[in-house]
Design a protein around this motif. Sequence first.
Motif, PDB file in Angstrom:
ATOM      1  N   LYS A  63     119.266  30.137  54.533  1.00 52.56           N
ATOM      2  CA  LYS A  63     120.438  30.869  55.024  1.00 52.56           C
ATOM      3  C   LYS A  63     121.089  31.741  53.959  1.00 52.56           C
ATOM      4  N   GLY A  64     120.878  31.431  52.675  1.00 54.20           N
ATOM      5  CA  GLY A  64     121.367  32.302  51.603  1.00 54.20           C
ATOM      6  C   GLY A  64     122.753  32.009  51.074  1.00 54.20           C
ATOM      7  N   VAL A  65     123.379  30.925  51.519  1.00 56.88           N
ATOM      8  CA  VAL A  65     124.775  30.680  51.153  1.00 56.88           C
ATOM      9  C   VAL A  65     124.930  30.380  49.662  1.00 56.88           C
ATOM     10  N   ALA A  66     124.140  29.451  49.144  1.00 57.98           N
ATOM     11  CA  ALA A  66     124.265  29.102  47.721  1.00 57.98           C
ATOM     12  C   ALA A  66     123.896  30.285  46.823  1.00 57.98           C
ATOM     13  N   THR A  67     122.888  31.044  47.216  1.00 59.51           N
ATOM     14  CA  THR A  67     122.492  32.211  46.426  1.00 59.51           C
ATOM     15  C   THR A  67     123.622  33.238  46.404  1.00 59.51           C
ATOM     16  N   ALA A  68     124.268  33.449  47.543  1.00 61.10           N
ATOM     17  CA  ALA A  68     125.426  34.346  47.584  1.00 61.10           C
ATOM     18  C   ALA A  68     126.575  33.797  46.746  1.00 61.10           C
ATOM     19  N   GLY A  69     126.689  32.481  46.710  1.00 63.11           N
ATOM     20  CA  GLY A  69     127.703  31.869  45.857  1.00 63.11           C
ATOM     21  C   GLY A  69     127.487  32.201  44.397  1.00 63.11           C
ATOM     22  N   GLY A  70     126.233  32.268  43.976  1.00 61.42           N
ATOM     23  CA  GLY A  70     125.935  32.669  42.604  1.00 61.42           C
ATOM     24  C   GLY A  70     126.355  34.097  42.322  1.00 61.42           C
ATOM     25  N   VAL A  71     126.164  34.965  43.300  1.00 57.58           N
ATOM     26  CA  VAL A  71     126.593  36.360  43.157  1.00 57.58           C
ATOM     27  C   VAL A  71     128.112  36.418  43.028  1.00 57.58           C
ATOM     28  N   ALA A  72     128.802  35.674  43.885  1.00 57.85           N
ATOM     29  CA  ALA A  72     130.266  35.632  43.829  1.00 57.85           C
ATOM     30  C   ALA A  72     130.756  35.116  42.484  1.00 57.85           C
ATOM     31  N   LEU A  73     130.063  34.133  41.933  1.00 59.51           N
ATOM     32  CA  LEU A  73     130.445  33.586  40.633  1.00 59.51           C
ATOM     33  C   LEU A  73     130.359  34.641  39.541  1.00 59.51           C
ATOM     34  N   ALA A  74     129.317  35.473  39.602  1.00 57.35           N
ATOM     35  CA  ALA A  74     129.169  36.543  38.607  1.00 57.35           C
ATOM     36  C   ALA A  74     130.274  37.590  38.760  1.00 57.35           C
ATOM     37  N   LEU A  75     130.611  37.913  40.004  1.00 62.89           N
ATOM     38  CA  LEU A  75     131.583  38.982  40.256  1.00 62.89           C
ATOM     39  C   LEU A  75     133.025  38.545  40.021  1.00 62.89           C
ATOM     40  N   SER A  76     133.344  37.312  40.401  1.00 60.50           N
ATOM     41  CA  SER A  76     134.725  36.818  40.256  1.00 60.50           C
ATOM     42  C   SER A  76     134.748  35.307  40.421  1.00 60.50           C
ATOM     43  N   PRO A  77     134.799  34.552  39.321  1.00 62.01           N
ATOM     44  CA  PRO A  77     134.864  33.087  39.440  1.00 62.01           C
ATOM     45  C   PRO A  77     135.993  32.584  40.337  1.00 62.01           C
ATOM     46  N   PRO A  78     137.214  33.184  40.302  1.00 61.55           N
ATOM     47  CA  PRO A  78     138.258  32.691  41.218  1.00 61.55           C
ATOM     48  C   PRO A  78     137.893  32.844  42.697  1.00 61.55           C
ATOM     49  N   VAL A  79     137.202  33.931  43.043  1.00 63.09           N
ATOM     50  CA  VAL A  79     136.774  34.100  44.432  1.00 63.09           C
ATOM     51  C   VAL A  79     135.725  33.056  44.784  1.00 63.09           C
ATOM     52  N   MET A  80     134.832  32.768  43.845  1.00 61.36           N
ATOM     53  CA  MET A  80     133.836  31.715  44.073  1.00 61.36           C
ATOM     54  C   MET A  80     134.536  30.381  44.332  1.00 61.36           C
ATOM     55  N   VAL A  81     135.571  30.087  43.565  1.00 61.97           N
ATOM     56  CA  VAL A  81     136.334  28.846  43.775  1.00 61.97           C
ATOM     57  C   VAL A  81     136.947  28.831  45.175  1.00 61.97           C
ATOM     58  N   ALA A  82     137.506  29.963  45.602  1.00 60.31           N
ATOM     59  CA  ALA A  82     138.086  30.057  46.951  1.00 60.31           C
ATOM     60  C   ALA A  82     137.029  29.811  48.017  1.00 60.31           C
ATOM     61  N   MET A  83     135.838  30.348  47.808  1.00 61.32           N
ATOM     62  CA  MET A  83     134.751  30.143  48.769  1.00 61.32           C
ATOM     63  C   MET A  83     134.349  28.677  48.834  1.00 61.32           C
ATOM     64  N   VAL A  84     134.245  28.041  47.671  1.00 57.94           N
ATOM     65  CA  VAL A  84     133.882  26.617  47.638  1.00 57.94           C
ATOM     66  C   VAL A  84     134.948  25.782  48.350  1.00 57.94           C
ATOM     67  N   LEU A  85     136.220  26.115  48.105  1.00 53.57           N
ATOM     68  CA  LEU A  85     137.299  25.388  48.773  1.00 53.57           C
ATOM     69  C   LEU A  85     137.225  25.551  50.285  1.00 53.57           C
ATOM     70  N   MET A  86     136.969  26.763  50.752  1.00 56.96           N
ATOM     71  CA  MET A  86     136.871  26.994  52.188  1.00 56.96           C
ATOM     72  C   MET A  86     135.664  26.272  52.785  1.00 56.96           C
ATOM     73  N   TYR A  87     134.563  26.259  52.036  1.00 58.67           N
ATOM     74  CA  TYR A  87     133.398  25.497  52.498  1.00 58.67           C
ATOM     75  C   TYR A  87     133.774  24.019  52.629  1.00 58.67           C
ATOM     76  N   GLY A  88     134.441  23.495  51.600  1.00 62.08           N
ATOM     77  CA  GLY A  88     134.821  22.093  51.615  1.00 62.08           C
ATOM     78  C   GLY A  88     135.757  21.751  52.757  1.00 62.08           C
ATOM     79  N   ILE A  89     136.717  22.633  53.032  1.00 64.13           N
ATOM     80  CA  ILE A  89     137.656  22.401  54.130  1.00 64.13           C
ATOM     81  C   ILE A  89     136.924  22.402  55.471  1.00 64.13           C
ATOM     82  N   GLY A  90     136.054  23.397  55.665  1.00 64.08           N
ATOM     83  CA  GLY A  90     135.293  23.468  56.917  1.00 64.08           C
ATOM     84  C   GLY A  90     134.388  22.270  57.098  1.00 64.08           C
TER      85      GLY A  90
END
Length: 194
Positions: free
Chosen positions: A104-131
């Motif tokens: 599905k590509g989710v973790a790979t996209a997470g790596g891209v987000a981490l490179a572009l903006s670690p705080p956004v990656m954290v927000a994505m992880v939090l939203m994943y965890g909440i869902g």
Amino acid sequence: MFIGITALCVSAYLLGSINTALVVAASRGVDIRAVGSGNPGASNVLRSLGKGPALLVTVADLLKGLLPALVGLLLWTPATAALAGFCAVAGHCYPVFHRFRGGKGVATAGGVALALSPPVMVAMVLMYGIGLAATRISAVGSLAAVVTSVPAFIIAGLETGAVVWFGATMLLIVLRHRSNLSRLRAGTERKLTP
């Protein structure tokens, strides 16, 4: 510059095409496409093989997006990084080494987000965890992270070209979740844990 970026994109796609779920499962004598949901990704590895193998797959998949994006960021621009990341995710979803049948590509996209903006990656992880916590369904967490990501990048001030390429990546991930969305509507989507 054009040749360098083209080489980066091709390399990112090929790196993304290495399906780590298949490799990790095969090392344990399992064809991950023949068990569980049949999806060659970390969630199915977790259900079928346990936490250790799933963590290994998640980290490896994240690195497939992180490394090309970092190269693009260090040598060129955030937009180039996001483009390289898109290519890595496309490789993960449609791998040339596995008859274009990927995850599905989710973790790979997470790596891209981490490179572009670690705080956004954290927000994505939090939203994943909440869902995930609310439903015990990985696809819900993934889609929550997807919905969060682009607005978060805009708020973070990421340049427009990078937001566009990352947005394209998120659209690809939503397309890869079409079957999950159908099962969610039908109430038949698998839970990650009992």
